[in-house]
Design a protein around this motif. Structure first.
Motif, short mmCIF file in Angstrom:
data_model
loop_
_atom_site.label_atom_id
_atom_site.label_comp_id
_atom_site.label_asym_id
_atom_site.label_seq_id
_atom_site.Cartn_x
_atom_site.Cartn_y
_atom_site.Cartn_z
N ASP A 225 4.40 5.31 -14.68
CA ASP A 225 5.20 4.35 -13.93
C ASP A 225 4.72 4.13 -12.49
O ASP A 225 5.36 3.43 -11.71
N GLY A 226 3.60 4.72 -12.13
CA GLY A 226 3.03 4.52 -10.80
C GLY A 226 3.69 5.30 -9.68
O GLY A 226 3.29 5.18 -8.53
N THR A 227 4.68 6.11 -9.98
CA THR A 227 5.39 6.85 -8.92
C THR A 227 4.55 7.97 -8.32
O THR A 227 4.90 8.48 -7.25
N SER A 228 3.46 8.33 -8.96
CA SER A 228 2.58 9.38 -8.42
C SER A 228 1.90 8.94 -7.11
O SER A 228 1.32 9.76 -6.41
N THR A 229 2.01 7.67 -6.75
CA THR A 229 1.43 7.18 -5.50
C THR A 229 2.33 7.46 -4.30
O THR A 229 1.92 7.22 -3.16
N GLY A 230 3.55 7.95 -4.54
CA GLY A 230 4.47 8.20 -3.43
C GLY A 230 5.09 6.92 -2.90
O GLY A 230 5.06 5.88 -3.55
N GLY A 231 5.65 7.02 -1.71
CA GLY A 231 6.30 5.86 -1.09
C GLY A 231 5.31 4.96 -0.37
O GLY A 231 4.09 5.16 -0.45
N HIS A 232 5.84 3.99 0.33
CA HIS A 232 5.00 3.08 1.11
C HIS A 232 4.22 3.87 2.15
O HIS A 232 4.72 4.83 2.73
N ILE B 88 0.88 -1.17 0.00
CA ILE B 88 0.00 0.00 0.00
C ILE B 88 0.92 1.22 0.00
O ILE B 88 1.86 1.30 0.79
N HIS B 89 0.63 2.14 -0.92
CA HIS B 89 1.42 3.38 -1.03
C HIS B 89 0.61 4.58 -0.54
O HIS B 89 -0.60 4.48 -0.35
N GLU B 90 1.30 5.69 -0.35
CA GLU B 90 0.76 6.88 0.33
C GLU B 90 -0.45 7.54 -0.32
O GLU B 90 -1.32 8.04 0.39
N LYS B 91 -0.51 7.62 -1.64
CA LYS B 91 -1.53 8.42 -2.31
C LYS B 91 -2.30 7.61 -3.35
O LYS B 91 -1.71 6.86 -4.11
N THR C 152 14.57 -5.69 3.71
CA THR C 152 15.61 -5.01 4.47
C THR C 152 16.01 -3.66 3.87
O THR C 152 16.30 -2.73 4.62
N SER C 153 16.06 -3.55 2.55
CA SER C 153 16.47 -2.28 1.93
C SER C 153 15.49 -1.18 2.32
O SER C 153 14.28 -1.36 2.29
N GLN C 154 16.04 -0.04 2.69
CA GLN C 154 15.22 1.09 3.13
C GLN C 154 15.15 2.13 2.03
O GLN C 154 16.13 2.35 1.33
N PRO C 155 14.03 2.74 1.80
CA PRO C 155 12.80 2.63 2.59
C PRO C 155 11.75 1.71 1.98
O PRO C 155 10.63 1.64 2.47
N SER C 156 12.11 0.94 0.91
CA SER C 156 11.02 0.24 0.21
C SER C 156 11.27 -1.22 -0.14
O SER C 156 10.43 -1.83 -0.80
N GLY C 157 12.37 -1.80 0.21
CA GLY C 157 12.59 -3.22 -0.05
C GLY C 157 13.10 -3.56 -1.43
O GLY C 157 13.14 -4.73 -1.80
N ALA C 158 13.50 -2.56 -2.22
CA ALA C 158 14.09 -2.77 -3.55
C ALA C 158 13.27 -3.73 -4.41
O ALA C 158 13.79 -4.65 -5.02
N LYS D 92 -5.29 5.86 -0.18
CA LYS D 92 -3.99 5.23 -0.45
C LYS D 92 -4.09 4.48 -1.78
O LYS D 92 -5.09 4.54 -2.46
N ALA D 93 -3.03 3.76 -2.16
CA ALA D 93 -3.04 3.00 -3.41
C ALA D 93 -2.40 1.63 -3.20
O ALA D 93 -1.52 1.47 -2.35
N ILE D 94 -2.85 0.67 -3.98
CA ILE D 94 -2.20 -0.65 -4.04
C ILE D 94 -1.23 -0.61 -5.22
O ILE D 94 -1.60 -0.21 -6.32
#
Length: 191
Positions: free
Chosen positions: A98-105, A88-91, A173-179, A161-163
């Motif tokens: 590319d889906g980046t308009s949803t922000g981070g986790h 689930i992402h922020e927006k 483990t990779s921060q902030p999103s798990g690569a 939010k968004a899926i």
């Protein structure tokens, strides 16, 4: 005199019958109110997933909430065989190609990224990885009391939010999103 007795009997029958009908109606109204009250605690929301990053991945996600527990079922098609991540992402903004308009986790409690329910911390949006067979179909389910549908609690409410479905896997483990790689499908969680 006989006419008076007959009128009295007819009047008594009409009065008794109308009282019985009124009593039945009152019971029926009470039963209906109880059913309506019980159903008002259930919520259901289904959203569509659309392809992103030149993929063909689409599907739907259904959220159901009852008695403070939310269950999620995501069904997708068009995936490549192997493991993929879903978050689930922020927006609820799936407007970018590319889906980046949803922000981070979605991370309302400011925890480190991690595996769902990990003692070291996790985002409320860290759903995790799922396997896809050669047919390209994937199904993900999750049940939690850490989400709500439209409750207004900023730390639990998934509305707005968004899926996001990712091409790769979450390494947890990779921060902030798990690569997890590119965002290949998106759906805004909107009522």
């Amino acid at each position: 005199m006989k006419n008076l007795k007959l009128v009295a009997i007819v009047f008594a029958l009409v009065f008794a019958t109308s009282c019985k009908k009124k009593k039945k109606e009152e019971v029926t109204e009470t039963e209906v109110e109880e059913i309506v009250t019980e159903k008002s605690t259930e919520k259901k929301l289904t959203i569509s997933l659309s392809p992103k990053s030149d993929s063909k991945v689409e599907g739907s996600v259904t959220f159901k909430e009852k008695d403070g527990i939310v269950s999620m079922t995501a069904k997708m098609t068009g995936l490549s065989e192997g493991e993929h991540a879903i978050h689930i992402h922020e927006k609820a903004d799936c407007s970018s190609a590319d889906g980046t308009s949803t922000g981070g986790h979605w991370n309302p409690t400011n925890q480190p990224h991690g595996k769902w329910k990990a003692e070291t911390g996790y985002h409320k949006g860290d759903i995790g990885n799922f396997k896809v067979a050669a047919d390209g179909e994937g199904i993900v389910t999750l049940t939690t009391d850490e989400w709500c549908i439209g409750c207004g609690d900023d730390t639990k409410d998934i509305i707005g939010k968004a899926i996001i479905v990712h091409q790769g896997t979450d390494d947890y483990t990779s921060q902030p999103s798990g690569a997890a790689g590119s965002r290949i499908s998106c759906g805004g969680i909107i009522e």
